[in-house]
Design an enzyme around this catalytic site. Structure first.
Site, mmCIF file in Angstrom:
data_model
loop_
_atom_site.group_PDB
_atom_site.id
_atom_site.type_symbol
_atom_site.label_atom_id
_atom_site.label_comp_id
_atom_site.label_asym_id
_atom_site.label_seq_id
_atom_site.Cartn_x
_atom_site.Cartn_y
_atom_site.Cartn_z
ATOM 1 C CG LEU A 154 37.972 39.144 48.249
ATOM 2 C CD1 LEU A 154 37.319 39.847 47.246
ATOM 3 C CD2 LEU A 154 37.416 39.956 49.646
ATOM 4 C CB ALA A 253 38.683 27.292 26.650
ATOM 5 N N GLY A 258 39.644 38.932 32.862
ATOM 6 C CA GLY A 258 39.260 40.346 33.004
ATOM 7 C C GLY A 258 39.449 40.711 34.422
ATOM 8 C CB CYS A 261 42.432 40.588 40.547
ATOM 9 S SG CYS A 261 42.011 41.416 42.128
#
Ligand code: UDX
Length: 443
Positions: A154, A253, A258, A261
């Protein structure tokens, strides 16, 4: 089915709520008493569209409950999901201490045969370790149990949707009956299921996330080539994405990936490969490109503004991506820290992440909206692509600023429209459309 989900983070809470919504009786467990008390009041520990309504509804229907008593929850359940955190250790490997702690509780509460499902992201081979931990802590005459791997894919911000409509459900089990329990549980979703051994299921999770991170770093590297050669990365990505073998997703791009995960999983994959005797050079490059993106963005800002010291910069967007207040590994953290270190003044705005950001950067100014943030600024930097930034009145933004520089870290604007509003545009990999650099007379 009677289930318990241990750990009420993103994965655990959403999984628990969705299984309850599908008609199961679910006990969600967390050792954090304040969190459990708040959840009982209907207060969510995270911001996730649709979650609060789903939790309240299922609590009201008597299918979802919350407790801090892991062992009682395990005793009442035939299937137990482990969904606790596995944060990175300094060497990049995930810290499995919370998983071990849960195994200790499960072992003590094994009152009947159970299926133990690992949903926490854990390195290949952890299924065996979990089995050994439970064996070790359980009494000698304990009932049977099976350890299954069922990784979660998820995304924050669309967690409920993703859990209800997964592209695939991965079930890694050594035993047919254990796999059947999970197949039964997921059957109402009517989504493709892949049944594998435990190790392969564990690796599918890392291989998938690392591949997506690689795709983003790849397009970010192409963006650098675009800036050097005068091409536009949004057009390049579009042209690539029509090829079904490549696909058009995860080719945006920008400032890079971040969140909770990708950074952790890429580090863990590199460390796991290392421990198995393989130097995963490709993934190391993927990681390096990602670390460079915010620095590249800052260097363009520094060059355009003639240094950052004394400049007033509006930072639009703080969360690591839109529709979440999660700041983990958010690019805003790196960018703001650097701006402050170089003597810039920062005015920030984010629709929901400001309370969390205040705890990290009490010294910056938090604003009412994007225009307020831009007031008196030398530059506006879009760091997170919240929808409300896409339709900003750029003339109004320009009028609020003292210098007309717009740094679009997520490539959300049409460079021509920005130009028409009287602003200098700097995207990532969009030099084909950028206005030639003009230094302001104040420098
Ligand atoms: C990710 C995976 O998508 C999910 O399957 C896994 O279970 C957990 O990790 P999440 O971290 O919620 O989910 O965010 P995601 O939407 O995948 O974005 C990750 C990061 O990549 C964000 O920082 C985002 O801004 C960035 N990104 C994504 C890009 O820079 N470009 C893209 O094209 C896509």
């Amino acid at each position: 089915m009677q289930l318990s989900v241990i750990g009420t983070g993103y994965v655990g809470l959403v999984t628990g709520a969705v299984f309850a919504d599908l008609g199961n009786e679910v006990i969600c467990v967390d050792k954090d008493e304040a969190k459990i008390a708040a959840l009982r009041e209907g207060i969510m520990p995270i911001y996730e569209p649709g979650l609060e309504e789903m939790v309240r509804h299922n609590v009201g229907e008597g299918r979802l409950s919350f407790t801090t008593d892991t062992e009682e929850a395990v005793r009442q359940s035939e299937v137990v999901f482990i969904a606790v955190g596995t944060p990175s250790l300094p060497d990049g490997q995930p810290d499995l201490s919370q998983v071990e702690d849960v195994c200790r509780h499960i072992a003590r509460a094994l009152n009947a045969p159970k299926v133990i499902v690992n949903k926490s992201t854990v390195p290949v081979g952890t299924g065996d370790i979990v089995r050994r931990w439970i064996e070790q802590y359980a009494p000698p005459d304990h009932p049977d149990f099976e350890v299954v791997s069922n990784p979660e894919f998820l995304r924050e911000g669309s967690a409920i949707y993703d859990t209800l409509h997964p592209d695939r459900i991965v079930i890694g089990a050594a035993n047919h009956n254990a796999a059947m329990k999970l197949i039964e549980l997921y059957a109402p979703l009517e989504r493709p299921m892949i049944i594998t051994d435990v190790n392969s299921a564990e690796l599918i999770k890392y291989a998938s996330n690392c591949f997506l991170a690689m795709k983003i770093s790849y397009i970010n590297a192409i963006a650098r080539i675009c800036d050097l050669s005068g091409a536009d990365v949004t057009l390049v990505a579009k042209g690539m994405g029509y090829d079904k073998r490549i696909g058009d997703q995860f080719l945006q791009a920008g400032l890079g990936w971040g969140g909770s995960c990708f950074p952790k999983d890429v580090s863990a994959m590199i460390a796991t490969a290392e421990s198995l005797g393989y130097d995963f050079e490709l993934l190391k490059a993927v990681q390096r490109i990602n670390e460079e993106q915010p620095l590249y963005f800052l260097s363009r800002m520094r060059d355009a503004l003639g240094g950052l010291s004394g400049k007033r910069i509006a930072v639009l967007g703080l969360s690591f991506k839109p529709n979440t207040d999660d700041l983990r590994e958010a690019k805003s953290l790196r960018i703001i820290a650097e701006l402050l270190a170089e003597g810039a003044e920062v005015r920030a705005y984010d629709p929901i992440a400001m309370p969390k950001a205040r705890a990290i950067f009490p010294q910056i100014t938090y604003c009412e909206n994007a225009y307020d943030a831009a007031t008196g600024c030398d530059a506006v930097a879009v760091v997170t692509e919240w929808n409300e930034f896409r339709q900003l009145n750029l003339e109004r933004l320009r009028q609020a600023m003292r210098q007309p520089f717009l740094f679009d870290g997520r490539n959300i604007y049409d460079p021509n429209k920005v130009k028409q509003a009287g602003l200098h545009y700097f995207g990532i990999g969009r030099s084909a459309n950028a206005v030639p650099f003009v230094r302001s007379s104040s420098q």
